[in-house]
Design a protein around this motif. Structure first.
Motif, short mmCIF file in Angstrom:
data_model
loop_
_atom_site.label_atom_id
_atom_site.label_comp_id
_atom_site.label_asym_id
_atom_site.label_seq_id
_atom_site.Cartn_x
_atom_site.Cartn_y
_atom_site.Cartn_z
N CYS A 33 0.81 -1.22 0.00
CA CYS A 33 0.00 0.00 0.00
C CYS A 33 0.84 1.28 0.00
N GLN A 34 2.15 1.13 -0.24
CA GLN A 34 3.03 2.29 -0.30
C GLN A 34 3.06 2.83 -1.74
N PRO A 35 2.79 4.11 -1.96
CA PRO A 35 2.89 4.67 -3.32
C PRO A 35 4.30 4.51 -3.87
N THR B 228 7.89 5.23 -5.58
CA THR B 228 8.77 6.37 -5.37
C THR B 228 8.66 7.40 -6.48
N GLY B 229 8.30 6.97 -7.68
CA GLY B 229 8.17 7.90 -8.79
C GLY B 229 6.82 8.58 -8.86
N GLY B 230 5.97 8.31 -7.86
CA GLY B 230 4.64 8.89 -7.85
C GLY B 230 3.59 7.94 -8.38
N GLY B 231 2.35 8.27 -8.15
CA GLY B 231 1.26 7.44 -8.60
C GLY B 231 0.56 6.74 -7.45
N ALA B 232 -0.47 5.99 -7.79
CA ALA B 232 -1.28 5.31 -6.79
C ALA B 232 -0.59 4.05 -6.28
N PRO B 233 -0.82 3.68 -5.04
CA PRO B 233 -0.27 2.42 -4.54
C PRO B 233 -0.94 1.22 -5.20
N GLN B 234 -0.29 0.10 -5.14
CA GLN B 234 -0.83 -1.13 -5.73
C GLN B 234 -2.12 -1.54 -5.02
N ILE B 235 -2.14 -1.36 -3.71
CA ILE B 235 -3.32 -1.66 -2.89
C ILE B 235 -3.67 -0.42 -2.08
N GLN B 236 -4.94 -0.12 -2.01
CA GLN B 236 -5.41 0.96 -1.14
C GLN B 236 -5.89 0.35 0.17
N CYS B 237 -5.23 0.74 1.23
CA CYS B 237 -5.51 0.14 2.54
C CYS B 237 -5.48 1.21 3.61
N GLY B 238 -6.59 1.38 4.28
CA GLY B 238 -6.66 2.39 5.33
C GLY B 238 -6.40 1.85 6.71
N CYS B 239 -6.11 0.56 6.82
CA CYS B 239 -5.93 -0.02 8.15
C CYS B 239 -4.70 -0.91 8.25
N CYS B 240 -3.85 -0.91 7.24
CA CYS B 240 -2.64 -1.72 7.28
C CYS B 240 -1.65 -1.15 8.29
N THR B 241 -0.88 -1.99 8.91
CA THR B 241 0.11 -1.52 9.90
C THR B 241 1.46 -1.26 9.26
N ALA B 242 1.71 -1.79 8.07
CA ALA B 242 2.95 -1.50 7.33
C ALA B 242 2.66 -1.61 5.85
N CYS B 243 3.20 -0.65 5.09
CA CYS B 243 2.98 -0.61 3.66
C CYS B 243 4.28 -0.81 2.91
N PHE B 244 4.20 -1.56 1.82
CA PHE B 244 5.36 -1.83 0.97
C PHE B 244 5.02 -1.41 -0.46
N VAL B 245 6.06 -1.21 -1.25
CA VAL B 245 5.87 -0.82 -2.65
C VAL B 245 5.67 -2.07 -3.49
#
Length: 267
Positions: free
Chosen positions: A246-248, A250-267
């Motif tokens: 759920c991490q956007p 580095t070059g910009g744009g939407a994350p692969q997954i949209q998650c409002g409750c995740c405890t850690a996000c990865f690209v």
């Protein structure tokens, strides 16, 4: 492991314990003569070679611990003949080949550790027959194919730990994954999974504490049904570790997954 007799008699031996002793060598075929053997533990040694076919003649075996050696070769289909087997730890070796489907015959098996080997092929559908299983670990191998929905079925009522991360599993997350009644940890990260995160029904994943899905190709929006089992909601659940991509970028744009409750996000 060396033999001191040409034809040793092991008929009264029920436990063979030599863990953490820096013992080197191979397992001799004579190990099949331990006809009363119920427990063998050779964890943390320097054992090489294969597991002899004769080993599986010890039909009273309940505890088998080969963990952290340098064993190679395959696990025999004869493992399914060990009807009393409750623990089978063969992790951190160099075992290859596929996982025997005959593990499905081991209805008393509670713990199966196969992680950190060189296993390939799929996860057997027959695992659904291991009705006593509580701990199932297969991470850090070369497993392929899809995740069988059968392992999330209500037949595996005691399954608490399922680690299938760091393989090459593909396909979608089974729609019924929330039906595993007592699952506590579900690690599916670092595979090649696709699709979206399935919705769970009310009352599912009541005991889930860790859900890892990061480093896959899963996309979409995490449904509120998963957020409602977080341990920081009211009434909430037990989910305290939730990793996703759920991490956007580095070059910009939407994350692969949209998650409002995740405890850690990865690209």
């Amino acid at each position: 492991i060396s033999k001191t007799n040409t034809t040793p008699s092991y008929s009264i031996t029920d436990a063979f314990l030599f863990y953490k002793n820096k013992i080197a060598g191979t397992i001799p075929p004579d190990i099949g003569n331990l006809d009363k053997l119920t427990w063998i533990d050779m964890e943390d040694n320097q054992i090489v070679g294969t597991i002899p076919e004769e080993f599986y003649s010890n039909l009273d075996l309940e505890e088998v611990i080969f963990k952290n050696n340098s064993l190679s070769g395959t696990i025999s289909d004869k493992v399914g003949d060990l009807s009393k087997l409750a623990t089978f730890w063969a992790s951190f070796n160099q075992l290859s080949g596929t996982i025997p489907t005959t593990f499905g015959n081991n209805i008393n098996l509670e713990e199966l550790e196969l992680q950190n080997n060189r296993l390939e092929g799929g996860i057997p559908n027959e695992f659904a027959n291991m009705e006593s299983i509580e701990f199932l670990s297969m991470e850090q191998n070369g497993l392929t194919g899809t995740i069988p929905s059968q392992i999330f079925g209500i037949n595996l009522v005691g399954l608490r730990i399922l680690y299938i991360n760091d393989n090459q599993l593909s396909g979608t997350i089974p729609e019924n994954y929330g039906q595993s009644p007592r699952l506590k940890d579900l690690w599916m990260n670092d595979n090649q999974l696709t699709g979206t995160m399935p919705i769970i029904a009310e009352g599912e994943f009541l005991f889930l504490e860790e859900l890892l899905i990061n480093n896959n190709d899963v996309t979409g929006i995490v449904d509120d049904s998963l957020c409602l089992i977080r341990n920081n909601t009211v009434p909430g659940g037990n989910l305290g570790v939730f990793h996703a991509d759920c991490q956007p970028p580095t070059g910009g744009g939407a994350p692969q997954i949209q998650c409002g409750c995740c405890t850690a996000c990865f690209v």
